[in-house]
Write an enzyme that holds these catalytic residues in place. Structure first.
Site, PDB file in Angstrom:
ATOM      1  N   GLY A 222       6.962   5.044   8.318  1.00 24.73           N
ATOM      2  CA  GLY A 222       6.005   6.207   8.220  1.00 24.73           C
ATOM      3  C   GLY A 222       6.190   6.917   9.722  1.00 24.73           C
ATOM      4  N   SER A 223       5.319   7.375   9.964  1.00 29.25           N
ATOM      5  CA  SER A 223       5.448   8.048  11.430  1.00 29.25           C
ATOM      6  C   SER A 223       4.984   7.332  12.532  1.00 29.25           C
ATOM      7  CB  SER A 223       4.349   9.398  11.180  1.00 29.25           C
ATOM      8  OG  SER A 223       2.963   9.041  11.066  1.00 29.25           O
TER       9      SER A 223
ATOM     10  N   LYS B  91       0.960  -1.212   0.025  1.00 30.36           N
ATOM     11  CA  LYS B  91      -0.095  -0.017   0.121  1.00 30.36           C
ATOM     12  C   LYS B  91       0.929   1.101  -0.079  1.00 30.36           C
ATOM     13  CE  LYS B  91      -1.768   2.998   1.917  1.00 30.36           C
ATOM     14  NZ  LYS B  91      -1.675   4.366   1.539  1.00 30.36           N
TER      15      LYS B  91
ATOM     16  N   THR C 113       1.028   6.974  13.010  1.00 30.57           N
ATOM     17  CA  THR C 113       0.584   5.790  12.389  1.00 30.57           C
ATOM     18  C   THR C 113       1.067   4.463  12.989  1.00 30.57           C
ATOM     19  OG1 THR C 113       0.335   7.326  10.723  1.00 30.57           O
ATOM     20  CG2 THR C 113       0.136   4.896   9.949  1.00 30.57           C
ATOM     21  N   ALA C 114       2.148   4.496  13.280  1.00 23.76           N
ATOM     22  CA  ALA C 114       2.605   3.039  13.715  1.00 23.76           C
ATOM     23  C   ALA C 114       1.904   2.567  15.005  1.00 23.76           C
ATOM     24  CB  ALA C 114       4.277   3.070  14.237  1.00 23.76           C
TER      25      ALA C 114
ATOM     26  N   CYS D  92      13.988  11.071   6.829  1.00 21.53           N
ATOM     27  CA  CYS D  92      13.704  10.581   8.174  1.00 21.53           C
ATOM     28  C   CYS D  92      15.046  10.682   9.129  1.00 21.53           C
ATOM     29  CB  CYS D  92      13.244   9.233   8.211  1.00 21.53           C
ATOM     30  SG  CYS D  92      14.405   8.083   7.493  1.00 21.53           S
TER      31      CYS D  92
ATOM     32  N   GLU E 123       9.696  15.924  15.446  1.00 24.86           N
ATOM     33  CA  GLU E 123       9.890  16.022  13.963  1.00 24.86           C
ATOM     34  C   GLU E 123       9.217  17.067  12.991  1.00 24.86           C
ATOM     35  OE1 GLU E 123       8.995  12.365  11.986  1.00 24.86           O
ATOM     36  OE2 GLU E 123      11.020  12.216  10.908  1.00 24.86           O
TER      37      GLU E 123
ATOM     38  N   GLU F  93       9.884   1.185  10.692  1.00 22.63           N
ATOM     39  CA  GLU F  93      10.920   2.398  10.591  1.00 22.63           C
ATOM     40  C   GLU F  93      10.297   3.573  10.588  1.00 22.63           C
ATOM     41  OE1 GLU F  93      14.007   1.387  10.376  1.00 22.63           O
ATOM     42  OE2 GLU F  93      14.072  -0.555   9.417  1.00 22.63           O
TER      43      GLU F  93
HETATM   44  P1  NAD Z   1       2.590   8.206   7.510  1.00 19.13           P
HETATM   45  O1  NAD Z   1       2.724   7.658   8.971  1.00 19.13           O
HETATM   46  O2  NAD Z   1       1.386   9.470   7.643  1.00 19.13           O
HETATM   47  O3  NAD Z   1       2.193   7.434   6.394  1.00 19.13           O
HETATM   48  C1  NAD Z   1       3.004   6.375   6.009  1.00 19.13           C
HETATM   49  C2  NAD Z   1       2.112   5.347   5.472  1.00 19.13           C
HETATM   50  O4  NAD Z   1       0.932   4.774   6.146  1.00 19.13           O
HETATM   51  C3  NAD Z   1       1.104   5.852   4.211  1.00 19.13           C
HETATM   52  O5  NAD Z   1       1.106   5.033   3.264  1.00 19.13           O
HETATM   53  C4  NAD Z   1      -0.014   6.072   4.795  1.00 19.13           C
HETATM   54  O6  NAD Z   1      -1.374   5.994   3.797  1.00 19.13           O
HETATM   55  C5  NAD Z   1      -0.197   4.780   5.570  1.00 19.13           C
HETATM   56  N1  NAD Z   1      -1.144   5.002   6.712  1.00 19.13           N
HETATM   57  C6  NAD Z   1      -1.821   6.031   7.433  1.00 19.13           C
HETATM   58  N2  NAD Z   1      -2.723   5.662   8.363  1.00 19.13           N
HETATM   59  C7  NAD Z   1      -2.707   4.461   8.565  1.00 19.13           C
HETATM   60  C8  NAD Z   1      -3.554   3.456   8.996  1.00 19.13           C
HETATM   61  N3  NAD Z   1      -4.406   3.758   9.947  1.00 19.13           N
HETATM   62  N4  NAD Z   1      -3.336   1.932   8.884  1.00 19.13           N
HETATM   63  C9  NAD Z   1      -2.358   1.786   7.831  1.00 19.13           C
HETATM   64  N5  NAD Z   1      -1.888   2.482   7.157  1.00 19.13           N
HETATM   65  C10 NAD Z   1      -1.930   4.123   7.331  1.00 19.13           C
HETATM   66  O7  NAD Z   1       3.940   9.028   7.355  1.00 19.13           O
HETATM   67  P2  NAD Z   1       4.481   9.878   6.015  1.00 19.13           P
HETATM   68  O8  NAD Z   1       3.897  11.360   6.229  1.00 19.13           O
HETATM   69  O9  NAD Z   1       3.732   9.371   4.665  1.00 19.13           O
HETATM   70  O10 NAD Z   1       5.922   9.951   6.111  1.00 19.13           O
HETATM   71  C11 NAD Z   1       6.688  10.654   7.070  1.00 19.13           C
HETATM   72  C12 NAD Z   1       7.019   9.668   8.194  1.00 19.13           C
HETATM   73  O11 NAD Z   1       7.730   8.649   7.751  1.00 19.13           O
HETATM   74  C13 NAD Z   1       8.096  10.616   8.958  1.00 19.13           C
HETATM   75  O12 NAD Z   1       7.702  10.430  10.138  1.00 19.13           O
HETATM   76  C14 NAD Z   1       9.479  10.070   8.589  1.00 19.13           C
HETATM   77  O13 NAD Z   1      10.412  10.187   9.686  1.00 19.13           O
HETATM   78  C15 NAD Z   1       8.820   8.439   8.400  1.00 19.13           C
HETATM   79  N6  NAD Z   1      10.080   7.889   7.855  1.00 19.13           N
HETATM   80  C16 NAD Z   1      10.817   6.982   8.506  1.00 19.13           C
HETATM   81  C17 NAD Z   1      12.006   6.369   7.398  1.00 19.13           C
HETATM   82  C18 NAD Z   1      12.782   5.120   8.310  1.00 19.13           C
HETATM   83  O14 NAD Z   1      13.326   4.447   7.651  1.00 19.13           O
HETATM   84  N7  NAD Z   1      12.849   5.128   9.630  1.00 19.13           N
HETATM   85  C19 NAD Z   1      12.133   6.552   6.445  1.00 19.13           C
HETATM   86  C20 NAD Z   1      11.307   7.342   5.612  1.00 19.13           C
HETATM   87  C21 NAD Z   1      10.092   8.083   6.440  1.00 19.13           C
END
Ligand code: NAD
Length: 487
Positions: free
Chosen positions: A233-234, A180, A237-238, A288, A386, A255
């Protein structure tokens, strides 16, 4: 309309499920951050599409998981070759979709996408394994067995690079995949799906469901048919995903975000420190791993600051397709507003904005100037949260203990940068930092053999080399006795 043309490249806007293109009843709009231009209406997946995709991946699992490792590796290597052959198409589509520099996509990111597949193909065949060992004459044999369907959920800041970092080891391990992608950057995942088909990956072994996180993403992570969830992601969301996964006890790899320190010790080479500090604005700060909190020793702070400022003000902001551009736009109006909000609030509280601090009025749109905030208070949100934009802070310290306390003083632990002219001094600092990756006198050097991941709230688990297989596979120990054999 099921396909669009992006910079001369045809991109399918539908899901890719079971080797076929599937439509949804509704769509969502996708626009380019470069100039706000409309790109296309993307299929908006939900429970129905997730159910179809998990069913397709489940059906494909018996075939793919029993494909001999050398044959799986051959398919992965063909995917890598196809990525190379389509490198410029992937690069221009990614730049149009997420606004990151075209020259980076051409020279670094897309070659790295191909490398992800070659690396994990090679690791599967040539490096994965553990020597058998004896226990009172019994033989212990460790194996990495395919585990089932892996759900992969990825962000927008490096869409194909971060997705393939998961897809490659998951497929190498013999799992089947439902991806996704982020809703702000759906396009290269769709192009990539076509390449997997061309490479001969069995239908259903790789699926793409497009859509919003709250719809397609939420339906996917709650699905009882999954054996793994890997998410980048963030932090918020995690947490949501972890709660959904708990219902089925689906193992998760996370991550997550960072607020990494960039520590300039008194003995540092200032030119090197300034060069590395400027790199923290890469991808318009949407990285990130960025060392967004510059911590500099009192004795050199003024000199470092002057050199760094000159370097940062020389950065050219503009269209990311222009090879002369160093800094492009923010990804999306909502994200632009978020970044601007952090800086506006810091300004309103009297923060010292050394340079930047505003949108780039000449360019308009989503271009925010590289910004440095000097000596914000240590508990202010711009220091602890962040921002994920081109916004760095600078704080001074006078002792190593103080530097360590400030560096470790957030809830994150993704990365750190240390600049020092003295190896013993650098070692003394790195041994006390809490971070998954630490760079000393360098930045962003990444080797897939090395573990990658975050400590504290920056993540759960590690990726890279055998660490990736440890996650995607069912690791099994078979103990064989010396007795009982008839032949
Ligand atoms: P986000 O958490 O908003 O979204 C990431 C993904 O999760 C997207 O595909 C989104 O559609 C999906 N998502 C959102 N809500 C969800 C839910 N309830 N259930 C399942 N999936 C869901 O993050 P973002 O704004 O897309 O990315 C930025 C974040 O990612 C920053 O915090 C950044 O630091 C982090 N990031 C981390 C790494 C790493 O390797 N540690 C790398 C890149 C980005």
């Amino acid at each position: 309309m099921s396909t669009i043309e992006v910079a001369g490249v045809q991109v399918d806007l539908r899901h890719y499920i079971g080797g076929r293109r599937i439509e949804s009843e509704s769509t969502f709009r996708n626009s380019s951050p470069i100039d706000g231009s409309f790109l296309g209406d993307i299929a908006r997946g939900g429970q129905r599409e997730v159910d179809l995709a998990v069913a397709a991946a489940t059906d494909a699992f018996p075939v793919w998981s029993t494909t001999p490792p050398a044959d799986r590796a051959a398919v992965l290597n063909r995917i890598a070759d196809l990525v190379d052959q389509n490198l410029s198409d992937l690069a221009i589509v990614e730049t149009t979709d997420n606004g990151a520099l075209l020259r980076s996509h051409l020279r670094g990111v897309m070659p790295r996408v191909a490398h992800n597949f070659r690396f994990f193909a090679d690791w599967l065949v040539n490096h994965l394994g553990h020597p058998d060992f004896e226990t009172r004459g019994h033989t212990n044999h460790v194996s990495w067995d395919p585990s089932g369907v892996a759900a992969l959920i990825t962000p927008w800041n490096a869409p194909l690079m971060l997705a393939t970092w998961k897809i490659a080891p998951a497929l190498a391990a013999g799992d089947t995949v439902v991806l996704k992608p982020a809703e702000w950057t759906p396009l290269t995942a769709s192009l990539f799906a076509d390449l997997t088909k061309q490479a001969g990956l069995p239908d259903g072994a790789f699926n793409v469901v497009q859509g919003y996180g709250s719809e397609a993403g939420a339906a996917l992570v709650a699905h009882p048919g999954l054996r793994r969830i890997s998410f980048t992601g963030s932090v918020p969301t995690a947490k949501t995903i972890a709660m959904a996964a708990a219902e089925n006890l689906t193992p998760c790899s996370f991550e997550l975000g960072g607020k990494s320190p960039f520590i300039v010790l008194a003995d540092a080479d200032l030119e090197l420190a300034a060069d590395l500090a400027v790199e923290q604005y890469d991808n318009a700060g949407q990285v990130c791993l960025s060392g967004t909190r510059i911590l500099v020793h009192d004795s050199i702070a003024d000199r470092f600051s002057a050199v760094f400022r000159a370097r940062a003000e020389a950065l050219r902001q503009g269209d990311p397709r222009d090879p002369e551009t160093d800094i492009g736009p923010q990804i999306h109006p909502a994200h632009f507003d978020r970044v601007k909000g952090f800086v506006d609030r810091a300004s309103a509280e009297g923060a010292d904005i050394v340079f930047g601090g505003t949108p780039n009025e000449e360019l308009g749109g989503l271009y925010f100037r590289p910004t440095l905030v000097n000596e914000p208070s240590r508990d202010s949100e711009i220091v602890t949260e962040e921002v994920f934009g081109p916004v760095l802070t600078m704080q001074r310290f006078s002792t190593d203990d103080e530097a360590i306390a400030v560096a470790n003083g957030t809830e994150f632990g993704l990365a750190a940068v240390v600049v020092s002219g003295n190896r013993t001094h650098a070692d003394a600092i790195t041994s006390r930092l809490v971070a998954g990756t630490i760079w000393v006198n360098c930045f962003f050097v990444r080797d897939l053999r090395a573990p990658f991941g975050g400590s504290k709230k920056s993540g759960v688990g590690r990726e890279g080399g055998t660490w990736s297989f440890d996650f995607y596979a069912d690791v099994k120990n078979t103990v064989v006795a010396p007795q009982g054999w008839k032949e």
